[in-house]
Each structure stands twice: as structure tokens, then as C-alpha cells.
Design an enzyme around this catalytic site. Structure first.
Site, mmCIF file in Angstrom:
data_model
loop_
_atom_site.group_PDB
_atom_site.id
_atom_site.type_symbol
_atom_site.label_atom_id
_atom_site.label_comp_id
_atom_site.label_asym_id
_atom_site.label_seq_id
_atom_site.Cartn_x
_atom_site.Cartn_y
_atom_site.Cartn_z
ATOM 1 N N GLU A 1 55.269 44.673 -79.425
ATOM 2 C CA GLU A 1 54.514 45.640 -78.595
ATOM 3 C C GLU A 1 54.384 45.154 -77.154
ATOM 4 O OE1 GLU A 1 50.724 46.648 -80.410
ATOM 5 O OE2 GLU A 1 51.583 46.638 -82.431
ATOM 6 N N GLU B 1 46.766 42.934 -87.432
ATOM 7 C CA GLU B 1 45.546 42.433 -86.781
ATOM 8 C C GLU B 1 44.475 41.997 -87.779
ATOM 9 O OE1 GLU B 1 44.565 45.522 -83.932
ATOM 10 O OE2 GLU B 1 46.502 45.332 -82.934
ATOM 11 N N ASP C 1 53.925 44.623 -73.418
ATOM 12 C CA ASP C 1 53.646 45.211 -72.105
ATOM 13 C C ASP C 1 52.919 44.161 -71.273
ATOM 14 O OD1 ASP C 1 51.039 45.527 -73.241
ATOM 15 O OD2 ASP C 1 51.299 47.680 -73.507
ATOM 16 N N ASN D 1 51.571 41.406 -88.339
ATOM 17 C CA ASN D 1 51.658 41.672 -86.900
ATOM 18 C C ASN D 1 50.293 41.414 -86.257
ATOM 19 O OD1 ASN D 1 53.216 42.900 -84.683
ATOM 20 N ND2 ASN D 1 51.832 44.652 -84.851
ATOM 21 N N HIS E 1 50.858 41.898 -75.826
ATOM 22 C CA HIS E 1 50.113 42.645 -74.794
ATOM 23 C C HIS E 1 49.596 41.639 -73.769
ATOM 24 C CE1 HIS E 1 50.462 46.403 -76.889
ATOM 25 N NE2 HIS E 1 49.997 45.853 -77.995
HETATM 26 O O1 G3I Z 1 45.459 62.539 -81.365
HETATM 27 C C1 G3I Z 1 44.214 62.639 -80.676
HETATM 28 C C2 G3I Z 1 44.056 63.960 -80.009
HETATM 29 O O2 G3I Z 1 44.029 64.962 -81.001
HETATM 30 C C3 G3I Z 1 42.781 63.966 -79.180
HETATM 31 O O3 G3I Z 1 42.670 65.172 -78.482
HETATM 32 C C4 G3I Z 1 42.783 62.805 -78.181
HETATM 33 C C5 G3I Z 1 41.502 62.733 -77.388
HETATM 34 O O4 G3I Z 1 41.120 61.404 -77.147
HETATM 35 O O5 G3I Z 1 42.942 61.610 -78.898
HETATM 36 C C6 G3I Z 1 44.157 61.536 -79.627
HETATM 37 O O6 G3I Z 1 44.191 60.320 -80.301
HETATM 38 C C7 G3I Z 1 44.459 59.180 -79.514
HETATM 39 C C8 G3I Z 1 45.736 58.534 -80.031
HETATM 40 O O7 G3I Z 1 45.950 57.316 -79.366
HETATM 41 C C9 G3I Z 1 46.953 59.420 -79.828
HETATM 42 O O8 G3I Z 1 47.181 59.652 -78.472
HETATM 43 C C10 G3I Z 1 43.296 58.226 -79.655
HETATM 44 O O9 G3I Z 1 42.139 58.777 -79.035
HETATM 45 C C11 G3I Z 1 43.617 56.898 -79.045
HETATM 46 O O10 G3I Z 1 42.597 55.973 -79.377
HETATM 47 C C12 G3I Z 1 44.929 56.383 -79.602
HETATM 48 O O11 G3I Z 1 45.216 55.164 -78.973
HETATM 49 C C13 G3I Z 1 46.209 54.377 -79.600
HETATM 50 C C14 G3I Z 1 45.607 53.057 -80.040
HETATM 51 O O12 G3I Z 1 46.618 52.236 -80.606
HETATM 52 C C15 G3I Z 1 44.486 53.294 -81.036
HETATM 53 O O13 G3I Z 1 44.164 52.218 -81.775
HETATM 54 C C16 G3I Z 1 47.314 54.121 -78.591
HETATM 55 O O14 G3I Z 1 47.974 55.336 -78.297
HETATM 56 C C17 G3I Z 1 48.311 53.115 -79.147
HETATM 57 O O15 G3I Z 1 49.192 52.709 -78.119
HETATM 58 C C18 G3I Z 1 47.574 51.876 -79.645
HETATM 59 O O16 G3I Z 1 48.524 51.002 -80.189
HETATM 60 C C19 G3I Z 1 48.037 49.756 -80.680
HETATM 61 C C20 G3I Z 1 48.922 49.356 -81.838
HETATM 62 O O17 G3I Z 1 48.970 50.384 -82.798
HETATM 63 C C21 G3I Z 1 48.445 48.048 -82.471
HETATM 64 N N1 G3I Z 1 48.331 46.999 -81.480
HETATM 65 C C22 G3I Z 1 47.552 47.340 -80.278
HETATM 66 C C23 G3I Z 1 48.086 48.623 -79.642
HETATM 67 C C24 G3I Z 1 47.341 48.937 -78.355
HETATM 68 O O18 G3I Z 1 45.988 49.207 -78.605
#
Ligand code: G3I
Length: 312
Positions: free
Chosen positions: A231, A125, A233, A166, A202
Site C-alpha cells: 500500500e 493490522e 504512498d 499485512n 504508508h
Molecule cells: O462508501 C461510502 C459512501 O457510501 C459514503 O457516501 C461516503 C461518505 O463518507 O463514505 C464512503 O465510504 C468511504 C470508503 O472509504 C469508500 O470511499 C469511507 O467513509 C472511508 O472511511 C473509506 O476509507 C478507506 C479506508 O481504508 C477505511 O478504513 C479508504 O478509501 C482506503 O484507502 C483505506 O485503505 C486502508 C487499507 O484498507 C488498509 N491499510 C490502511 C489503508 C489506509 O487507511
């Protein structure tokens, strides 16, 4: 899907989250049987792997790796250099220290899995929607040179890994995908080791299908790089009705058909496989149901669409 993909030498993948991988048998069963490549949804990102400088933690990454190897699957590495999910200590470094930290991170993470992870999202990104460079802390401190540097470091750490750039909103031919095309072309001309372009995918049925996806994949292939849908969806408004799920299935079918039509498009990964575990509702309230299986692990029309395209 997996059997049909393997019969045609194609990679059908899913992102995996460590929580349900530990806790849910249905999650493990489908993840292990329907896909031949997996991506860590979060576990290989910088905040997970190097939360403090020089202190690496591979527990989540190894969990994904071990699951994949136990199921005869390969792993697509995600991601080495990104502006999200990167600890504050990195963002606060001065230019020289940041460059050194980036190289060390890549060297350590890619080096650990060298020979076991055949492809990596090296930078993620890096563009704005208008095709300019994203004004991230990487860009602010190091300028565009961090991109070439990251690829060179990754190549040095595993000379056999396929190295990808990516991004999202690069499905169709637009300012952003054209900027990506121009950057890949220019850097390869300078000998920078970029082997692959990742098109995230996405999508939302609200915005219409990017009908020039195949043409876009083809122009990257013509540059001499592989293309992966990394990715995928397709979100709809929730609760989803049958019409929306049917439209969603046509989107899935169109994406996989476009990829299968170009021989250099060798992988399609869905960003999670069950609506029970998806990033979409957290980010887009009122939208979701974006994946091929529903909340109860039942296949949706989107699953059938992917399956039939692979079988055809
Ligand atoms: O691990 C913590 C946990 O300890 C905490 O209690 C909880 C409370 O909010 O958060 C947890 O972290 C979260 C993490 O996912 C793991 O579940 C984050 O808040 C959350 O922001 C994070 O979101 C991820 C996101 O990237 C963050 O940038 C998504 O799961 C993940 O699907 C998403 O993936 C991205 C790709 O890497 C890049 N392209 C876009 C895609 C979608 O946004």
C-alpha cells in the site's frame, strides 16, 4: 512501468476505486497500462462483500476483477479479516458465531475467486505499535486463535492462493515488525499456512525514511515467506513544493530498490496512483500529494523514480 516490471518478473500494482474506474477514462487508461496487478481499495472488504449476514454482494469486487482480466492483470485480494470496514452484525456475534461467520466469509469470498486471485491479505493490522496484539473485537472474542483459523480457512477455500499477513508501520525493524516476524515464525512452525508478509508502506517525509527496510524484508524472506509492499504512498504537506516532491521521489526509489534487492520481494503496489483519488487528505488534513501522478494525471518525480528503478 508495466513493461519493465514484466521483463524482470516483478509485480507493479495499484489500488483501484470503483467510482473513478466507472467514471474516468484517464483513470482507466493509466490503471490498465502502467500496472500488472491491482488491489481493490475498498470493494473486497467485508462491509462491501457481506453487508448482512449470509447476503453477499460482489458487484464492486467483480468490477475490479473484470477490469483486471480485461487488461491481462492479476489481482491481490484485500482483505478478509480486519477490525475496520466490518459490519456491526459481525462485531456483535458471540465467540462461536463469530468464528463460524469468519470461516463462512472466507470460504465464500476466497472460494468465489479461487484460481483467479492468486494472493490474499488474510488478516490485516492485527498488531499494536508496541508489538502487542491489537485489542480488536476479533481478539476480544476469540483471542489470538482467530489468526491461525483465518489462514486455515483461506487455504481450504483456495489451496493455490498465496496467503499474507499485512500491516502498517512495519517497514523498519521495530517492536511491531518484530512481533510480526515472531508470529509468522511461530505459526509457520505450527503448520499454519502463512506464505507472505505484506508491508503496507504508508510513509511521510516528515518522519524520515526507514533505512533498515531492506534488512527487514530480508529477515522475513529468510523465514521462507514472500514479501510484498502492499500500500505504498508517501505523503507531504500540501500544497507540495518541488523540494518535497523530489524528496518524495527518493522515498519511492528507496522502497522499490529495497524490494528489488531481495528476490522474495515480488510485488510493489501503490495505494492509488493519482493524487486526485487518495485516502490521505481525508485522514491527515494538510497532507497529501502522496502518489506518483498528480491531480491531473500527470506523472510526478515519484513516477520517474519507480519507472527508472524498474528499467534499470
Ligand atoms: O462508501 C461510502 C459512501 O457510501 C459514503 O457516501 C461516503 C461518505 O463518507 O463514505 C464512503 O465510504 C468511504 C470508503 O472509504 C469508500 O470511499 C469511507 O467513509 C472511508 O472511511 C473509506 O476509507 C478507506 C479506508 O481504508 C477505511 O478504513 C479508504 O478509501 C482506503 O484507502 C483505506 O485503505 C486502508 C487499507 O484498507 C488498509 N491499510 C490502511 C489503508 C489506509 O487507511
Amino acid at each position: 512501468m508495466r513493461d519493465h516490471a514484466e521483463a524482470r518478473g516483478f509485480l507493479i500494482g495499484t489500488a483501484l476505486a470503483t467510482g473513478p474506474l466507472s467514471g474516468e477514462a484517464s483513470y482507466r487508461d493509466i490503471a490498465g497500462s502502467e500496472f500488472n496487478v491491482v488491489t481493490a481499495e475498498n470493494a473486497m472488504k467485508w462491509d462491501a462483500t457481506e453487508p448482512q449476514q449470509g447476503q453477499f454482494n460482489f458487484s464492486g469486487a467483480d468490477q475490479i476483477m473484470d477490469f483486471a482480466e480485461a487488461n491481462g492483470q492479476t489481482v491481490h485480494g484485500h482483505t478478509l479479516v480486519w477490525h475496520n470496514q466490518t459490519p456491526g452484525w459481525v462485531q456483535n456475534l458471540d465467540a462461536n458465531a463469530m468464528r463460524t461467520a469468519m470461516r463462512n466469509h472466507i470460504d465464500t469470498v476466497v472460494g468465489r475467486y479461487a484460481g483467479r486471485i492468486p494472493s490474499w491479505d488474510v488478516v490485516n493490522e492485527v498488531f499494536n505499535e508496541n508489538g502487542g496484539m491489537r485489542d480488536s473485537f476479533w481478539y476480544q472474542r476469540l483471542g489470538e486463535s482467530y489468526i491461525a483459523d483465518a489462514f486455515r480457512a483461506a487455504r481450504a477455500a483456495d489451496p493455490n492462493a498465496e496467503l499474507c499477513i499485512n500491516d502498517y508501520n512495519v517497514e523498519g525493524i521495530n517492536a511491531k515488525s518484530t512481533a510480526m516476524y515472531n508470529l509468522v515464525s511461530r505459526l509457520r512452525g505450527q503448520g499454519v499456512p502463512i506464505d507472505c508478509v505484506g508491508i503496507q508502506g504508508h510513509l511521510s517525509i516528515q518522519y524520515g525514511f526507514p533505512n533498515d527496510l531492506r534488512q527487514n524484508i530480508q529477515r522475513f524472506a529468510d523465514l521462507g515467506v514472500d514479501v510484498k509492499i502492499t500500500e505504498l504512498d508517501v505523503r507531504v504537506s500540501t500544497p507540495a513544493d518541488a523540494n518535497e516532491l523530489a524528496t518524495q521521489a527518493t522515498y519511492y526509489r528507496n522502497v522499490i530498490d529495497a524490494c528489488l534487492a531481495v528476490s522474495r520481494c515480488d510485488q510493489l503496489t501503490v495505494w492509488g496512483f493519482t493524487d486526485k483519488h487518495s485516502w490521505v487528505p481525508d485522514t491527515f488534513p494538510g497532507e497529501g500529494a502522496a502518489l506518483p501522478y498528480d491531480q491531473n494525471y500527470q506523472p510526478k518525480p515519484a513516477y520517474q523514480a519507480l519507472h527508472d528503478a524498474l528499467a534499470g
